[in-house]
Structures are given as structure tokens and as C-alpha cells.
Design a protein around this motif. Structure first.
Motif, PDB file in Angstrom:
ATOM      1  N   LEU A 196      -4.927  -3.253   0.877  1.00  0.00           N
ATOM      2  CA  LEU A 196      -5.002  -1.972   0.186  1.00  0.00           C
ATOM      3  C   LEU A 196      -4.519  -2.108  -1.253  1.00  0.00           C
ATOM      4  CD1 LEU A 196      -3.228   0.128   2.983  1.00  0.00           C
ATOM      5  CD2 LEU A 196      -5.693  -0.244   2.729  1.00  0.00           C
ATOM      6  N   THR A 197      -5.023  -1.245  -2.123  1.00  0.00           N
ATOM      7  CA  THR A 197      -4.567  -1.184  -3.503  1.00  0.00           C
ATOM      8  C   THR A 197      -4.568   0.266  -3.961  1.00  0.00           C
ATOM      9  OG1 THR A 197      -4.838  -2.146  -5.717  1.00  0.00           O
ATOM     10  CG2 THR A 197      -6.856  -1.455  -4.576  1.00  0.00           C
ATOM     11  N   SER A 198      -4.167   0.487  -5.224  1.00  0.00           N
ATOM     12  CA  SER A 198      -4.219   1.833  -5.800  1.00  0.00           C
ATOM     13  C   SER A 198      -4.566   1.716  -7.279  1.00  0.00           C
ATOM     14  CB  SER A 198      -2.884   2.558  -5.625  1.00  0.00           C
ATOM     15  OG  SER A 198      -2.963   3.867  -6.148  1.00  0.00           O
ATOM     16  N   LEU A 199      -5.827   2.014  -7.597  1.00  0.00           N
ATOM     17  CA  LEU A 199      -6.307   1.977  -8.974  1.00  0.00           C
ATOM     18  C   LEU A 199      -6.945   3.317  -9.302  1.00  0.00           C
ATOM     19  CD1 LEU A 199      -7.962  -1.570  -9.183  1.00  0.00           C
ATOM     20  CD2 LEU A 199      -5.719  -0.873 -10.031  1.00  0.00           C
ATOM     21  N   ALA A 200      -6.314   4.052 -10.209  1.00  0.00           N
ATOM     22  CA  ALA A 200      -6.806   5.394 -10.536  1.00  0.00           C
ATOM     23  C   ALA A 200      -8.174   5.364 -11.195  1.00  0.00           C
ATOM     24  CB  ALA A 200      -5.797   6.107 -11.441  1.00  0.00           C
ATOM     25  N   GLY A 201      -8.534   4.246 -11.772  1.00  0.00           N
ATOM     26  CA  GLY A 201      -9.820   4.151 -12.456  1.00  0.00           C
ATOM     27  C   GLY A 201     -10.997   3.854 -11.554  1.00  0.00           C
ATOM     28  N   HIS A 202     -10.763   3.782 -10.234  1.00  0.00           N
ATOM     29  CA  HIS A 202     -11.825   3.492  -9.269  1.00  0.00           C
ATOM     30  C   HIS A 202     -11.831   4.561  -8.181  1.00  0.00           C
ATOM     31  CE1 HIS A 202     -12.685  -0.649 -10.748  1.00  0.00           C
ATOM     32  NE2 HIS A 202     -11.422  -0.581 -11.136  1.00  0.00           N
ATOM     33  N   PRO A 203     -12.973   4.782  -7.532  1.00  0.00           N
ATOM     34  CA  PRO A 203     -13.046   5.813  -6.485  1.00  0.00           C
ATOM     35  C   PRO A 203     -12.097   5.494  -5.324  1.00  0.00           C
ATOM     36  CG  PRO A 203     -15.249   5.098  -7.150  1.00  0.00           C
ATOM     37  CD  PRO A 203     -14.289   4.145  -7.774  1.00  0.00           C
ATOM     38  N   TYR A 204     -11.391   6.507  -4.868  1.00  0.00           N
ATOM     39  CA  TYR A 204     -10.532   6.335  -3.700  1.00  0.00           C
ATOM     40  C   TYR A 204     -11.367   6.332  -2.427  1.00  0.00           C
ATOM     41  CZ  TYR A 204      -6.630   7.288  -6.860  1.00  0.00           C
ATOM     42  OH  TYR A 204      -5.727   7.230  -7.888  1.00  0.00           O
TER      43      TYR A 204
END
Length: 344
Positions: A196-204
Motif C-alpha cells: 500500500l501507498t498514499s500519493l495524493a496526486g494519484h487516484p485512490y
């Protein structure tokens, strides 16, 4: 399965039970959850933190279920170096010899090459940085001499035997004989963990291939909001599932000698994304999250098993504040059982 490692389990439980303490800066902690661990190891300056951390996560997952395992990083490092050296021999410009990676690479490696226990295969002498240079020099010399690949492969095996140690043909556990492949599948299956990751610039809710130098195999990570990711990791640990953590330790607040990782930065999604885009958050290190704690003011912490030896107030463990996790996490890998129990 593999319950005969009772002595390892006993040591693991003792290690996990004795780490309440006080580092510098007058921070003191009360442990809420501390999962059993195998003895803390030392990567000795190698680039194999991802392998140490992911194997530590697998070990704790098994110990928490009642099966005791202590796994060999050297077996993983040896087979990976062999493949990288042969690739460099065939295409030297495209395949430099290095051991960087992210946690999912460990799963790929052991599914391909197998695995052995720590007692069956480990070295306390091998300097992987030196070994990488030796293998590169040997490969370049073999290329210039137009050596055949088969002959070069034999020379590589001999150097690995000399620098690490020869590999035993079988793994014996409880009177049962395993091949390295059989042993690998007894401790981990290909789809047993989720990245898992968390990148605001990509769709969740979708997978994204992380654009970081250590993602050498191009692994994809499911993208979640950082609040969701933090809560998921906390719930997983409370339900006795360890988590492999990857993130930035270049901050002043990361202090192994004190055994703490803290930040004065404001933990907001916007600030987090800004630091990512400006490359102020980098993929530096990997550890296994094995517990939860709080300080005297109620601040929340993840307890991380590091791989730099035991020379700090907590025997090699690091207390990472939730704010630090929030701001500096690149990715996590956790058992799918824990993720599914929490609605992922």
C-alpha cells in the motif's frame, strides 16, 4: 508447523517484553502492544534493509500465530547477487550490481529462489558493499577475456561460497527435509501480503507503480488516503499483524541512538504531498512495525524493529510518532489477513 524452534520463540518473547525505557530528550513510553520478535539483526551497512524488514515482518506474523521462524537474509542476498552479476555479465551497461529494493522484492526473490532458516545459512563476516565491487570487477574482467557464461557462473558461485558460505542442499525442520523452495512456501505464499501507498496526486483505490529509485522491479502499490493508511496500520498491529514500513529517515527527528523518530512538521495531507513533490521525502529505509505505544503526554507511536543492531535504549527498536509516520511514509506491506479484516 516449525514449532521446534522453541528456543527462538522464547528469546523473541523476552526481547519483546523488556523494552519499556527512556531515551534522550526525556521521552518515556508505555507500550500498548508489542508483538513477539526474533533477535534484532544488523545489516552491517548493506543495502538489504528491505529484506531484513520484510523477513522480520514474516517472522513476527508466524510467531504471533504460534509458529516460530528465524529467516536468512544472507540466502536472499546471495541469490540476488548471483542473478545481478550474471545480468551484468550479459549487459553491463543496463545492469549495475546493487542490492537496493523495496519490501515486495523480497516476496519476488523467495518465490523464485527459495529460502532457508537463519540457523541453516547466515554469515557474520560478509561485507556486501565490498562483495558487490568484487563481483563487478570480476564480471568486467570476464567480459574483456570473453569468458563463457557457464564458466563465469562457476566463478561467481565460488566467490559467493568464499565470501558468504556454501549453501546447504536441504533445510531440515523437525526431522523433515525441505528444499529451499518448499521451505519458502511454508512461510510465505505469493499473494499473502498486500502493498500500500498514499500519493495524493494519484487516484485512490487504484494501484500505482512508485517512481522511486529503489522500486527496481516496478512493483505496484494500492493507493489510499494517508488517514486511511495510518488507521489501517494501527488496527492491523492491534490485531497482532506486523507491518513492513518504508519511508524517509533523512530527517533530523530520526535518531537511532535515541531510539526515536519524531517530527515538528505539521501533519496535513497538503504538507505531506508538498514534501513528496519537492523530493524532501525520499525512500531511505525499511523497518518492521511490531507494536504500539504512547508517551507521557498521550502522543501515539509505532514501535519499529530496525536492522542496525541493538545499540540504543530499546535494544534496536525505534519509537516512531504517528506524526512522523503520517509525514514520512512511502509505502507499507502487511499481511492480507490483517488488511481484509479491516475492510480493505
Amino acid at each position: 508447523m516449525m514449532r521446534h524452534f522453541a528456543c527462538i520463540l522464547a528469546v523473541a518473547i523476552l526481547l519483546a517484553a523488556c523494552h519499556d525505557g527512556q531515551p534522550a530528550d526525556n521521552l518515556s513510553f508505555e507500550n500498548e502492544v508489542l508483538l513477539p520478535i526474533t533477535p534484532v539483526k544488523d545489516q552491517r551497512g548493506s543495502d538489504l534493509c528491505w529484506a531484513y524488514a520484510m523477513l522480520a515482518t514474516i517472522e513476527t506474523e508466524h510467531i504471533a500465530m504460534g509458529d516460530s521462524v528465524n529467516l536468512s537474509v544472507d540466502f536472499v542476498g546471495r541469490h540476488l547477487l548471483k542473478q545481478l552479476t550474471l545480468d551484468h555479465f550479459e549487459q553491463p551497461d543496463n545492469h549495475p550490481i546493487h542490492l537496493r529494493g523495496m519490501a515486495p522484492r523480497l516476496i519476488t526473490c523467495i518465490m523464485k529462489d527459495g529460502l532457508l532458516s537463519y540457523d541453516s545459512y547466515h554469515s557474520t563476516e560478509c561485507n556486501y558493499s565490498v562483495l558487490q565491487r568484487k563481483l563487478t570487477k570480476m564480471a568486467d574482467m570476464a567480459i574483456s577475456r570473453r569468458m563463457t557464461k557457464d564458466k563465469f557462473a562457476q566463478k561467481v558461485e565460488q566467490m559467493l561460497d568464499d565470501e558468504i558460505r556454501p549453501v546447504p542442499r536441504y533445510q531440515f525442520m523437525g526431522g523433515v527435509e525441505y528444499t529451499s523452495q518448499e521451505f519458502a512456501h511454508s512461510v510465505c505464499l505469493p499473494d499473502e501480503y498486500v502493498a500500500l501507498t498514499s500519493l495524493a496526486g494519484h487516484p485512490y483505490g487504484q494501484k500505482v507503480v512508485l517512481d522511486v529509485p529503489d522500486n527496481t522491479d516496478g512493483h505496484a502499490f494500492l493507493n489510499l488516503p494517508i488517514d486511511t493508511l495510518t488507521a489501517l496500520v494501527e488496527r492491523s498491529v492491534r490485531q497482532n499483524h506486523p507491518v513492513c514500513w518504508e519511508g524517509d529517515i533523512s530527517e533530523e527527528g530520526f535518531n537511532f541512538k535515541q531510539g526515536t523518530a519524531t517530527t515538528s512538521d505539521t501533519p496535513t495531507p497538503e504538507r505531506r504531498q508538498q514534501q513528496w513533490e519537492r523530493r524532501k521525502t525520499t525512500d531511505d529505509h525499511c523497518m518492521s512495525i511490531v507494536g504500539l505505544a504512547h508517551d507521557t503526554e498521550g502522543g501515539k507511536y509505532f514501535i519499529c524493529k530496525n536492522s542496525w543492531g541493538t545499540n540504543n535504549p530499546f535494544g534496536g527498536l525505534v519509537y516512531m510518532s504517528f506524526d512522523y509516520f503520517y509525514m514520512k511514509t512511502i509505502a507499507v506491506v502487511l499481511p492480507k489477513n490483517g488488511a481484509c479484516r479491516n475492510g480493505l
